[in-house]
Write an enzyme that holds these catalytic residues in place. Sequence first.
Site, PDB file in Angstrom:
ATOM      1  N   LEU A 122       0.821  -1.215   0.000  1.00  0.00           N
ATOM      2  CA  LEU A 122       0.000   0.000   0.000  1.00  0.00           C
ATOM      3  C   LEU A 122       0.852   1.261   0.000  1.00  0.00           C
ATOM      4  O   LEU A 122       0.316   2.364   0.099  1.00  0.00           O
ATOM      5  CB  LEU A 122      -0.914   0.010   1.235  1.00  0.00           C
ATOM      6  CG  LEU A 122      -1.971  -1.085   1.315  1.00  0.00           C
ATOM      7  CD1 LEU A 122      -2.709  -0.995   2.646  1.00  0.00           C
ATOM      8  CD2 LEU A 122      -2.956  -0.976   0.164  1.00  0.00           C
ATOM      9  N   LYS A 152      16.172  -6.080   2.507  1.00  0.00           N
ATOM     10  CA  LYS A 152      16.626  -5.064   3.461  1.00  0.00           C
ATOM     11  C   LYS A 152      18.107  -5.196   3.812  1.00  0.00           C
ATOM     12  O   LYS A 152      18.793  -4.185   4.009  1.00  0.00           O
ATOM     13  CB  LYS A 152      15.756  -5.107   4.718  1.00  0.00           C
ATOM     14  CG  LYS A 152      14.313  -4.687   4.442  1.00  0.00           C
ATOM     15  CD  LYS A 152      13.458  -4.695   5.698  1.00  0.00           C
ATOM     16  CE  LYS A 152      12.034  -4.296   5.363  1.00  0.00           C
ATOM     17  NZ  LYS A 152      11.174  -4.228   6.565  1.00  0.00           N
ATOM     18  N   ASN A 199      15.658   0.006   5.108  1.00  0.00           N
ATOM     19  CA  ASN A 199      14.411   0.021   4.336  1.00  0.00           C
ATOM     20  C   ASN A 199      14.189   1.342   3.620  1.00  0.00           C
ATOM     21  O   ASN A 199      13.172   1.523   2.967  1.00  0.00           O
ATOM     22  CB  ASN A 199      13.212  -0.277   5.247  1.00  0.00           C
ATOM     23  CG  ASN A 199      12.836   0.906   6.135  1.00  0.00           C
ATOM     24  OD1 ASN A 199      13.684   1.739   6.476  1.00  0.00           O
ATOM     25  ND2 ASN A 199      11.575   0.970   6.522  1.00  0.00           N
ATOM     26  N   GLU A 248      19.911 -21.454  15.134  1.00  0.00           N
ATOM     27  CA  GLU A 248      21.207 -20.777  15.076  1.00  0.00           C
ATOM     28  C   GLU A 248      21.057 -19.309  14.715  1.00  0.00           C
ATOM     29  O   GLU A 248      21.732 -18.436  15.276  1.00  0.00           O
ATOM     30  CB  GLU A 248      22.114 -21.483  14.061  1.00  0.00           C
ATOM     31  CG  GLU A 248      23.503 -20.874  13.962  1.00  0.00           C
ATOM     32  CD  GLU A 248      24.366 -21.580  12.939  1.00  0.00           C
ATOM     33  OE1 GLU A 248      25.502 -21.128  12.721  1.00  0.00           O
ATOM     34  OE2 GLU A 248      23.922 -22.593  12.352  1.00  0.00           O
ATOM     35  N   MET A 306       3.589  -7.543  12.008  1.00  0.00           N
ATOM     36  CA  MET A 306       4.201  -6.434  11.288  1.00  0.00           C
ATOM     37  C   MET A 306       3.716  -6.333   9.853  1.00  0.00           C
ATOM     38  O   MET A 306       3.906  -5.299   9.199  1.00  0.00           O
ATOM     39  CB  MET A 306       5.727  -6.563  11.332  1.00  0.00           C
ATOM     40  CG  MET A 306       6.295  -6.194  12.685  1.00  0.00           C
ATOM     41  SD  MET A 306       8.055  -6.601  12.910  1.00  0.00           S
ATOM     42  CE  MET A 306       8.781  -5.840  11.467  1.00  0.00           C
ATOM     43  N   GLN A 317       6.424   4.243   9.700  1.00  0.00           N
ATOM     44  CA  GLN A 317       7.761   4.137   9.100  1.00  0.00           C
ATOM     45  C   GLN A 317       7.807   4.900   7.788  1.00  0.00           C
ATOM     46  O   GLN A 317       8.830   5.492   7.442  1.00  0.00           O
ATOM     47  CB  GLN A 317       8.174   2.666   8.908  1.00  0.00           C
ATOM     48  CG  GLN A 317       7.352   1.846   7.937  1.00  0.00           C
ATOM     49  CD  GLN A 317       7.760   2.018   6.480  1.00  0.00           C
ATOM     50  OE1 GLN A 317       8.862   2.455   6.197  1.00  0.00           O
ATOM     51  NE2 GLN A 317       6.854   1.686   5.584  1.00  0.00           N
TER      52      GLN A 317
END
Length: 282
Positions: free
Chosen positions: A18, A68, A90, A157, A220, A252
């Site tokens: 969006l 990213k 980002n 890990e 998120m 953001q």
Amino acid sequence: MNTPRKFAVLGNPIKHSLSPRLHALFAQQTGLLIEYSKQCVEPAHFCDHVKQFFASGGSGLNITLPFKEQAYALAQSRISNRARAAGSANTLWQENGEIHACNTDGVGLVNDMLRQHIILRDSRVLLIGAGGATRGVMPALLQAGCAHLHIVNRTEEKAHVLAAQAVALADRQTQVTASAFSTLQGSWDIIVNATASSLSGQILPLADSLFRTDSVAYDMLYTTDGDTPFLQQARNAGATHTSDGLGMLVYQGAESFRIWNQIEPDAAPILTALRTELTRSI
């Protein structure tokens, strides 16, 4: 005639994004003339695509999954403190012919939680995933003062690698731990899904006991057709406060818009408008 400044979001997949509508609303609010597109990029072509975008006069890029960490590497030493702490980026722009990077994910997540009166300080936070999205928000969650941050991932890990990085960033009072899903225990004040599971409709291997009635479940990601699978899972397990990542996207994005244009938009009414548009489209 004014020439619009050109922006884009790069990802794969990208159809769901969006961001073009979001930044159109920011531009309308602030009186700026922009063009903002979404572009699906093949992983092998990411770096060339970014360089070509700026070479052709582009002003700024948002970067989403799975690029990213590549975006962070592309900017080399021209990265903000937030991006350096996250190890991912980002938001990209160019100055004097050089690509610069920042990460606005963490400030976006925390600002949206503040909007919803979600208390991070002294909270027990479970962070799901060990990719670029997790790297982006982990420093901000630690800075907000959570008491315990636990990272869980299918590949244990990777979770421990991120936990080690988190320890270096955390206050001495903050407990940082990690595990695989198979050994995950306890209950949590805030559970954040930082994986891409909701894009594929995947159900995460989380026991109902991880959620309490007063737990906050935050995905998120967001969908344009209702709740995400993670939020449905959380509610079925008894969580009563759930939130998708639309607010995080808006906050953001507002910070990216400020970096690019030196103008800070008012995010709250934009979030309301975007949510209304989504509700009407369902």
